[in-house]
Design an enzyme around this catalytic site. Structure first.
Site, PDB file in Angstrom:
ATOM      1  N   TYR A 162       0.756  -1.217  -0.074  1.00  0.00           N
ATOM      2  CA  TYR A 162      -0.005   0.048  -0.134  1.00  0.00           C
ATOM      3  C   TYR A 162       0.860   1.211   0.011  1.00  0.00           C
ATOM      4  CZ  TYR A 162      -3.752   3.217   1.736  1.00  0.00           C
ATOM      5  OH  TYR A 162      -4.634   4.149   1.870  1.00  0.00           O
ATOM      6  N   LYS A 166       0.790   4.005  -2.856  1.00  0.00           N
ATOM      7  CA  LYS A 166       0.356   5.643  -2.701  1.00  0.00           C
ATOM      8  C   LYS A 166       1.724   6.317  -2.814  1.00  0.00           C
ATOM      9  CE  LYS A 166      -3.914   5.153  -1.578  1.00  0.00           C
ATOM     10  NZ  LYS A 166      -4.996   5.717  -2.545  1.00  0.00           N
TER      11      LYS A 166
END
Length: 301
Positions: A162, A166
């Site tokens: 993640y 991101k």
């Protein structure tokens, strides 16, 4: 503020995406509500659908259409943008919000977990933005609103896939801002902190973690929507290449990587001189191994 605008919102069946779609429509935008209608990890069907959000918007007097295409594949992302162009004749803003999570400590992470998360977040942001770029160039304007995360720009445990995706979005957003500025296209990031399906995965095993989760529960996804509406509007025409964080009533302009401190050695460096002198001089300015919860440690107001 958005009368006549056409905005695509991905991941719009739940959480921040849903709140954004409703708020954008309330401000006069015609909204393409995109969602693949899958579970948080992307493996099974979800009970919330894009069509339900479209019904809410229409019931309130707004205009919206549902899209069930995936952002993870380029051809599918193109169909999302073409839905906007074919239905409403143009596209003015993209809200790259779709995402999944598969949280695991790094040593337990599988290549499949890494690939799946990066495909939806980072590839999804590229796919949809690139598909919209032609329309933005032809109409000499547009806004790319890219959702990043404090987990990425600051750090977090158990989210290597993640965080990588991101933080990649931050770099992609800045590159798009630079490359598309000649066409009056702006690109910005939002690092939201709000209670949604994404934050439901935050562990609450200790008293400190439980307090952190309770703080986030107070921050509904609707608190992020005003900033999204602003960035989609002409009022933000001069705002590009920035990273904003938001939680409840606080909006932050986040720093971006710049030199912090330097050391110079006229005769050049050796591994030994780096160890003895270089790092000794730089160490006082090292970034601590913080998590986002430690940086945003005070109660929101």
């Amino acid at each position: 503020m958005l009368e006549g605008k056409v905005v695509v919102v991905t991941g719009a069946a739940n959480g921040i995406g849903r709140a954004a779609a409703l708020a954008l429509a309330a401000q006069g935008a015609r909204v393409v509500v995109n969602d693949l209608n899958v579970s948080l990890d992307g493996t099974s069907a979800s009970q919330s659908t894009a069509s339900q959000v479209v019904e809410e918007i229409r019931a309130a007097g707004g205009e919206a259409i549902a899209s069930g295409d995936s952002v993870a594949e380029y051809a599918s992302a193109q169909r999302i943008v073409e839905t906007a162009a074919d239905t409403y004749g143009r596209v003015d803003a993209i809200v790259n919000n779709a995402g999944i999570v598969r949280d695991k400590m790094f040593h337990r992470l599988t290549p499949e977990d890494f690939d799946a998360v990066v495909k939806v977040h980072l590839y999804g942001c590229f796919n949809l933005s690139h598909a919209a770029a032609r329309h933005f160039r032809e109409q000499s304007g547009g806004s790319l609103i890219n959702m990043t995360s404090n987990s990425a720009v600051i750090g977090n445990r158990g989210q290597a896939n993640y965080c990588a995706a991101k933080l990649g979005i931050v770099g992609l957003s800045k590159a798009m801002a630079l490359d598309m500025a000649a066409f009056n296209v702006r690109s910005n990031c939002i690092a939201p902190l709000a209670w949604s399906r994404m934050t439901e995965t935050i562990p609450a095993k200790t008293e400190e973690q439980a307090r952190h989760v309770e703080k986030i529960r107070r921050m509904g996804p609707e608190t992020i929507a005003p900033l999204i509406c602003y960035l989609a509007s002409d009022a933000s025409a001069e705002v590009t290449g920035q990273v904003f964080a938001i939680r409840l009533n606080e909006i932050f302009l986040m720093s971006q990587s710049r030199p912090v401190r330097s050391v110079h050695r006229s005769e050049g460096w050796t591994a030994q001189s780096i160890a003895e002198h270089g790092m000794a001089a730089l160490r006082a300015s090292f970034m601590p191994l913080d998590t986002s919860a430690q940086v945003f440690s005070w109660d929101p107001v």
